[in-house]
Design a protein around this motif. Structure first.
Motif, short mmCIF file in Angstrom:
data_model
loop_
_atom_site.label_atom_id
_atom_site.label_comp_id
_atom_site.label_asym_id
_atom_site.label_seq_id
_atom_site.Cartn_x
_atom_site.Cartn_y
_atom_site.Cartn_z
N CYS A 188 1.27 -5.30 -15.09
CA CYS A 188 1.28 -4.90 -13.68
C CYS A 188 0.12 -3.91 -13.46
O CYS A 188 0.31 -2.69 -13.48
CB CYS A 188 2.61 -4.26 -13.30
SG CYS A 188 4.03 -5.37 -13.47
N LYS A 189 -1.05 -4.44 -13.27
CA LYS A 189 -2.22 -3.57 -13.15
C LYS A 189 -2.21 -2.76 -11.86
O LYS A 189 -2.94 -1.77 -11.74
CB LYS A 189 -3.49 -4.40 -13.25
CG LYS A 189 -3.60 -5.51 -12.20
CD LYS A 189 -4.83 -6.35 -12.46
CE LYS A 189 -4.95 -7.51 -11.45
NZ LYS A 189 -6.14 -8.35 -11.72
N TYR A 190 -1.39 -3.16 -10.88
CA TYR A 190 -1.27 -2.38 -9.64
C TYR A 190 -0.03 -1.48 -9.65
O TYR A 190 0.32 -0.89 -8.64
CB TYR A 190 -1.21 -3.32 -8.43
CG TYR A 190 -2.51 -4.09 -8.23
CD1 TYR A 190 -3.61 -3.47 -7.66
CD2 TYR A 190 -2.63 -5.40 -8.67
CE1 TYR A 190 -4.81 -4.17 -7.49
CE2 TYR A 190 -3.82 -6.11 -8.51
CZ TYR A 190 -4.91 -5.48 -7.92
OH TYR A 190 -6.08 -6.16 -7.76
N GLY A 191 0.68 -1.41 -10.82
CA GLY A 191 1.79 -0.49 -10.96
C GLY A 191 3.11 -1.06 -10.45
O GLY A 191 3.19 -2.17 -9.91
N ILE A 192 4.18 -0.26 -10.65
CA ILE A 192 5.52 -0.62 -10.20
C ILE A 192 5.82 0.14 -8.91
O ILE A 192 5.87 1.38 -8.90
CB ILE A 192 6.59 -0.28 -11.27
CG1 ILE A 192 6.25 -0.95 -12.60
CG2 ILE A 192 7.97 -0.69 -10.80
CD1 ILE A 192 6.25 -2.45 -12.55
#
Length: 446
Positions: A94-98
């Motif tokens: 998840c390169k854009y985060g959770i």
């Protein structure tokens, strides 16, 4: 159908919880799909069908997210380490985060099992993940779904505390059997969940997960080092006690030998003075009453011989008795050391049982580290047993040397006693010859 995660191109919404809590059902409802026929597969029994993380795209207020369904966390039917590894791999993608973590739990009394699942999630994600958790109650009654206040009144103290910790972020997963998808109540409950997701500030990142894993590993190492340090301190105290006891026993033995030596010197000096006085008295009366003195002298010599023999036998008996008492004391000391050793072994076994229970409890709560901790414990147990075996061999060797030293000391004393008896016999023989020569001289003079 959902697909196995390869690359997550949008901020992620993570569904977590135990098997049967309703994660897949909630994911399908958020995607506006039938709860039992959507992208996420729903199981009718208690065994999890979600073995790997799956994802689907969802749009909330015009923003696209990846909603991710995870396997049941801390299920007894699954290997926890593999599940957490799968979730960790997913988070790293998840390169854009959770964006949000939807913690799905059943709407019933907050049990110890649910608290264990919550604690496991906190330990795995770290304290920072609390800012991204949204509690979602599933399997609620019709009244609870319709009125949030009824749901709130059913909470106990642990639930209230948990909701306060996550800043009152909670929602209800609607039941399509009570409220169909087109029902306002159904849409209102889903809308509340989506509103919480949209209002989240920031995202939970891979760096936070890595930091949490490192902190857990550091805490585990510190705990193991502390246990090892306490164990070493305990062993050092036992060694110091044994050393002091050995020194005290040696000191008492030296003092006893010194007292015996002094008593022996006093006895010999008194005996010499007494014999000298008797000889002078006999010499003074010899001229006047030679014949009578000769008879009396013979009687006295016989009595003296018997007395000296009795005294020598009594002295020999006392020394044998003293040696027997010393051997008994040494045997008692040996039994005491064996009891202390057995007591130490018993305490170690009790401590081992207590640590085993603690490890089992820790394994139930945090199976995320099960395999690694098991291997580490096996290595530590083998090392501990090896040290115990070496320590036992050392104690047995020390006890054997002490027994041999005591036996040599006893033989040395027996030899000294025999030499003392031989010297006394030679002294009596020499004295008898002197008396015979004196008698012969007296006879020649007469």
């Amino acid at each position: 159908m959902s697909r196995i995660i390869d690359d997550v191109s949008y901020p992620a919404v993570l569904l977590v919880g135990k098997t049967g809590a309703g994660k897949s059902t909630l994911g399908n409802l958020l995607l506006a799909q039938p709860y039992d026929n959507g992208p996420f597969q729903v199981s009718a029994d208690m065994e999890s069908v979600t073995q790997e993380c799956g994802t689907a795209k969802i749009s909330i207020d015009g923003v696209i997210y990846n909603i991710i369904d995870t396997p049941g966390i801390f299920d007894t039917q699954l290997v926890t380490d593999k599940i957490l590894e799968e979730i960790a791999k997913t988070i790293k993608k998840c390169k854009y985060g959770i964006k949000a973590i939807l913690f799905v739990l059943e709407a019933k009394r907050f049990s110890a099992e649910q608290r264990g699942v919550l604690e496991g999630i906190r330990n795995f994600f770290g304290e920072g993940a609390t800012n991204y958790i949204i509690a979602i109650f599933s399997h609620a009654t019709k009244a609870q779904i319709y009125d949030r206040d009824i749901m709130r009144k059913a909470w106990n103290q642990p639930v209230c505390s948990f909701i306060e910790d996550i800043e009152n972020r909670w929602g209800i997963s609607p039941n399509s059997d009570y409220f169909p998808p087109d029902d306002p109540t159904h849409q209102a409950r889903l809308g509340e969940i989506k509103a919480f997701i949209s209002s989240m500030r920031g995202v939970y990142t891979t760096e936070q997960l890595e930091k949490s894993i490192q902190e857990q590993e550091k805490a585990r190492r510190q705990k193991e080092e502390e246990e090892e340090r306490k164990k070493q301190e305990h062993e050092e105290k036992l060694k110091e006690i044994a050393r002091k006891e050995a020194e005290e026993a040696h000191k008492r033995k030296v003092e006893q030998m010194e007292r015996e030596r002094k008593a022996k010197q006093e006895y010999e000096e008194n005996l010499r003075r007494k014999q000298q006085q008797e000889a002078e008295e006999r010499q003074r009366q010899m001229v006047e009453k030679l014949k009578q003195e000769e008879r009396e002298r013979k009687i006295q010599e016989e009595n003296l011989r018997r007395k000296q023999q009795q005294e020598a036998e009594e002295q020999y008996r006392r020394k044998l008795e003293q040696m027997r008492r010393e051997q008994e004391r040494e045997e008692e000391l040996r039994r005491q050391r064996e009891r202390e050793w057995e007591l130490r072994r018993q305490r170690e076994r009790e401590q081992e049982l207590r640590r085993q229970r603690e490890r089992e409890e820790e394994l139930r709560r945090q199976r995320a580290r099960e395999e690694e901790l098991r291997k580490q414990r096996e290595r530590e147990e083998n090392l501990r047993r090896e040290r115990e075996r070496q320590e036992q061999q050392r104690l047995q060797e020390m006890y054997r040397r002490q027994r041999e030293e005591a036996e040599r000391e006893r033989m040395r004393r027996m030899e000294e006693l025999q030499r003392e008896q031989e010297r006394l016999r030679r002294f009596q023989e020499e004295r008898r010859r002197q008396e015979e020569r004196r008698h012969d001289d007296d006879c020649r003079i007469l």
